[in-house]
Write a protein that holds these residues in place. Structure first.
Motif, PDB file in Angstrom:
ATOM      1  N   ILE A  54       3.722  -3.145  -7.038  1.00  0.00           N
ATOM      2  CA  ILE A  54       3.232  -1.904  -6.664  1.00  0.00           C
ATOM      3  C   ILE A  54       2.925  -1.092  -7.886  1.00  0.00           C
ATOM      4  O   ILE A  54       4.100  -0.911  -8.252  1.00  0.00           O
ATOM      5  CB  ILE A  54       3.779  -1.319  -5.501  1.00  0.00           C
ATOM      6  N   ASP A  55       1.838  -0.233  -7.963  1.00  0.00           N
ATOM      7  CA  ASP A  55       1.740   0.511  -9.128  1.00  0.00           C
ATOM      8  C   ASP A  55       2.651   1.715  -9.270  1.00  0.00           C
ATOM      9  O   ASP A  55       2.874   2.262  -8.078  1.00  0.00           O
ATOM     10  CB  ASP A  55       0.041   0.979  -9.262  1.00  0.00           C
ATOM     11  N   SER A  56       3.460   1.845 -10.171  1.00  0.00           N
ATOM     12  CA  SER A  56       4.139   2.846 -10.361  1.00  0.00           C
ATOM     13  C   SER A  56       5.411   2.702  -9.505  1.00  0.00           C
ATOM     14  O   SER A  56       6.340   3.860  -9.283  1.00  0.00           O
ATOM     15  CB  SER A  56       3.707   4.358 -10.183  1.00  0.00           C
ATOM     16  N   ALA A 103       0.628  -1.300   0.040  1.00  0.00           N
ATOM     17  CA  ALA A 103      -0.027  -0.207   0.016  1.00  0.00           C
ATOM     18  C   ALA A 103       0.785   1.322   0.148  1.00  0.00           C
ATOM     19  O   ALA A 103       0.433   2.502   0.406  1.00  0.00           O
ATOM     20  CB  ALA A 103      -0.824   0.078   1.479  1.00  0.00           C
ATOM     21  N   THR A 139       2.682   4.732  -1.401  1.00  0.00           N
ATOM     22  CA  THR A 139       2.321   5.478  -2.643  1.00  0.00           C
ATOM     23  C   THR A 139       3.450   6.452  -3.122  1.00  0.00           C
ATOM     24  O   THR A 139       4.456   6.344  -2.255  1.00  0.00           O
ATOM     25  CB  THR A 139       1.262   6.638  -1.999  1.00  0.00           C
ATOM     26  N   PRO A 140       3.513   6.763  -4.148  1.00  0.00           N
ATOM     27  CA  PRO A 140       4.658   7.744  -4.618  1.00  0.00           C
ATOM     28  C   PRO A 140       5.204   8.735  -3.776  1.00  0.00           C
ATOM     29  O   PRO A 140       6.531   9.052  -3.522  1.00  0.00           O
ATOM     30  CB  PRO A 140       4.273   8.302  -6.079  1.00  0.00           C
ATOM     31  N   ASP A 141       4.263   9.488  -2.957  1.00  0.00           N
ATOM     32  CA  ASP A 141       4.714  10.614  -2.079  1.00  0.00           C
ATOM     33  C   ASP A 141       5.524  10.049  -0.936  1.00  0.00           C
ATOM     34  O   ASP A 141       6.351  10.673  -0.386  1.00  0.00           O
ATOM     35  CB  ASP A 141       3.398  11.286  -1.702  1.00  0.00           C
ATOM     36  N   GLU A 142       5.304   8.698  -0.617  1.00  0.00           N
ATOM     37  CA  GLU A 142       6.159   7.922   0.363  1.00  0.00           C
ATOM     38  C   GLU A 142       7.505   7.683   0.040  1.00  0.00           C
ATOM     39  O   GLU A 142       8.414   7.978   0.882  1.00  0.00           O
ATOM     40  CB  GLU A 142       5.411   6.803   1.075  1.00  0.00           C
TER      41      GLU A 142
END
Length: 329
Positions: free
Chosen positions: A164-166, A138, A140-143
């Motif tokens: 994981i997406d992206s 789970a 995310t790119p910002d993480e």
């Protein structure tokens, strides 16, 4: 940067390891012997019910985490990036990172279940692994953009993270911070599933690839470790192909193939995390300015050592002797 630092990106898992026979696998475990298969809560409870009364070893796991933990115990400045749940397994994983000398600054904790891997080892030392990545996917790119890669020399990611997406954008972030990138394929299933897209990703975003012979063959469709090492070295700067009892191959583009001998204990008890510890030895060599052949020997020594114990971690008492051996190279 002059100081060597490495950050591992992976799924924070807790490993549950047990010795079983082939009959147990056929009775209690979904799927065929060997390999890694994703399971759900029902299958997990079925396996644990069958293991009632057996010795069950609990250790922190995950491919990148195993590598980074070993590097921390060898005294290398390292950190781990990933997402664990706010649960007992998450607490266990976090404390083990700290105890290994690894920075947990980039370990994200969030509501949800920490991932796990049940490793069932038969008398022939083959592992049958059943896992669930839990909340680790789970991210995310910002993480991952907050990791501050300019502080590190290397980013090492396990192949599982590519689900994981992206996630491949993390390698762009690393390069933007002047941080070299390494990918440990980690899984035959991932290599096969991504065989159409992974070669391009390796060519465009990866500086060093580590894999075993089966993973390389799943990726390329070629059943030759030597040819696969050559192929991967054309895609990135350095390719490492581990060949089990035959040792390993290291190929840098434009240079001769290096053949690294295996180092096995008198009795192999469990091959869990052997590849992860090989990677740790290899990066320890890089951290200390050793040439590629000595990096491979460091990897072979450490990878062989962990096959002589049950589970994915060496005992605290064994580290000084191992460190002394590889420092003499």
């Amino acid at each position: 940067m002059s100081e060597f630092r490495i950050i591992g990106a992976g799924s924070p898992l807790v490993d549950y390891s047990a010795a079983v026979d082939d009959g147990f696998l056929s009775r209690c475990v979904p799927g065929c012997k060997g390999g890694t298969i994703h399971i759900g809560h029902k299958e997990r409870e079925q396996i644990f019910a069958g293991l009632s009364g057996k010795e069950l070893l609990r250790t922190p796991g995950g491919a990148a985490a195993n590598t980074i933990s070993a590097l921390g115990k060898l005294g290398v400045d390292c950190a781990f990036f990933g997402k664990a749940g706010v649960d007992d397994d998450g607490d266990f994983f976090y404390q083990e990172l700290l105890d290994s000398g690894v920075s947990a600054e980039y370990l994200i904790r969030a509501p949800g279940e920490t991932g796990y891997c049940i490793s069932l080892v038969t008398p022939d030392a083959e592992r049958t692994m059943r896992s669930n990545l839990g909340i680790s996917t789970a991210l995310t790119p910002d993480e991952w953009e907050k990791c501050g890669f300019s502080k590190f020399s290397w980013l090492l990611s396990e192949g599982y993270m590519l689900q994981i997406d992206s996630f491949d954008r993390i390698f762009d972030c690393a390069h933007a911070g002047n941080c070299a990138t390494a990918l440990d394929l980690s899984s035959v299933e991932i290599a096969y599933r991504m065989r159409d897209t992974l070669p391009e990703l390796i060519q465009n975003k990866i500086d060093l690839v580590l894999c075993n012979a089966d993973e390389a063959a799943a990726l390329t469709g070629i059943d030759s470790p030597e040819k696969n090492a050559e192929y991967l070295a054309q895609k990135c700067s350095i390719a490492v192909v581990k060949t089990g009892a035959a040792g390993s191959l290291i190929k840098r583009a434009g240079e001769a193939m290096l053949r690294i001998p295996p180092f096995a204990p008198e009795k192999v008890l469990d091959t869990t995390a052997a590849g992860d510890h090989y990677a740790a030895g290899f990066f320890y060599g890089l951290a200390h300015g050793k040439d590629l052949e000595k990096c491979g020997i460091c990897g072979s020594l450490l990878g062989g050592a962990v096959t002589g114990v049950k589970g994915s971690r060496l005992s605290p008492e064994s580290w000084p002797e191992i460190k002394n051996k590889i420092n003499q190279l």
